[in-house]
Design an enzyme around this catalytic site. Structure first.
Site, PDB file in Angstrom:
ATOM      1  CB  THR A  59      53.762  30.945 -11.334  1.00 33.10           C
ATOM      2  OG1 THR A  59      53.531  32.201 -10.699  1.00 33.10           O
ATOM      3  CG2 THR A  59      53.652  29.824 -10.309  1.00 33.10           C
ATOM      4  N   GLY A  85      46.046  29.448 -20.269  1.00 34.98           N
ATOM      5  CA  GLY A  85      46.112  30.190 -19.009  1.00 34.98           C
ATOM      6  C   GLY A  85      46.990  29.531 -17.965  1.00 34.98           C
ATOM      7  CG  ASN A  86      47.249  25.395 -17.529  1.00 36.88           C
ATOM      8  OD1 ASN A  86      46.426  25.758 -16.701  1.00 36.88           O
ATOM      9  ND2 ASN A  86      47.084  24.324 -18.289  1.00 36.88           N
ATOM     10  CG  HIS A  87      51.128  31.086 -15.318  1.00 32.65           C
ATOM     11  ND1 HIS A  87      51.862  32.242 -15.409  1.00 32.65           N
ATOM     12  CD2 HIS A  87      49.918  31.381 -15.849  1.00 32.65           C
ATOM     13  CE1 HIS A  87      51.136  33.201 -15.962  1.00 32.65           C
ATOM     14  NE2 HIS A  87      49.940  32.690 -16.234  1.00 32.65           N
ATOM     15  CG  LEU A  88      56.590  26.829 -15.840  1.00 36.90           C
ATOM     16  CD1 LEU A  88      58.036  27.310 -15.829  1.00 36.90           C
ATOM     17  CD2 LEU A  88      56.489  25.423 -16.397  1.00 36.90           C
TER      18      LEU A  88
END
Length: 207
Positions: free
Chosen positions: A90, A81-84
């Site tokens: 993002t 679920g992580n984004h930049l």
């Protein structure tokens, strides 16, 4: 001895809303110890649905110890679920392919590693555990909490974000319990000591 069987899916007679969790897990990246149970108001098979963003290509794992108690609605957010967060946007262009497929060339999405739940951990109703968190043995997570960082053994945390409310015992007793590791005893020894395990005289277990 008539000891509960850790390989039984539904250990309570005529009740299918509580299960020994390891017996219903299909995803190899979710590892659960003996006698950890999950209780769900609707369907115990909701558990894996509540482990969000656990993608094979990322490779992170959810590792849960023995004798844990996980209430209905507990959610685990995994690294998928992580984004930049340090880039200009993002937005995950690359996952949509075609002319965007090279957007992440030479880059990688952030990851915080495995999520690890110790032994004898109680996670209350509707709590959320964020990626890469380690929850120590004997900890208690209050209902509705959002756990964003590691939790010390034998501590009680609550809130959003969760903060320590108090330690369950003094440091000397906590260290004794961590050394004792009763959950790693053979099940016959545990069975002989359940009366002491549900008491508060640690010396009865150390003797």
């Amino acid at each position: 001895m008539n000891i509960p069987d850790a390989n039984t899916t539904f250990p309570l007679e005529n009740y299918d809303k509580l299960c020994y969790l390891k017996n219903i897990i299909a995803n190899p990246n979710i590892i659960v110890g003996d006698y950890t149970y999950y209780d769900d108001f609707e369907d115990v098979y909701n558990f894996e649905k509540n482990v969000k963003y656990l993608f094979d290509f990322i490779g992170d794992k959810l590792i849960i110890g023995k004798f844990c108690m996980i209430a209905s609605g507990v959610t685990f957010i995994m690294n998928g679920g992580n984004h930049l967060t340090e880039a200009i946007t993002t937005y995950p262009f690359a996952i949509f392919g075609v002319d965007w497929q090279n957007a992440m060339q030479g880059k990688s999405y952030p990851t915080k590693g495995d999520t690890v739940i110790g032994n004898d951990v109680w996670i209350g109703h509707d709590a959320t555990i964020m990626p890469g968190v380690t929850i120590g043995d004997g900890a208690i997570i209050a209902s509705k909490s959002v756990v964003t960082k590691d939790v010390e053994p034998y501590s009680i945390v609550g809130g959003n974000p969760a903060i320590m409310i108090r330690k369950r015992f003094d440091d000397i007793k906590i260290n004794q319990l961590l050394e004792l590791q009763w959950w790693n005893w053979d099940i016959e020894k545990i069975t002989k000591n359940v009366h002491h395990l549900t008491g508060n005289d640690l010396n009865k277990l150390i003797e």
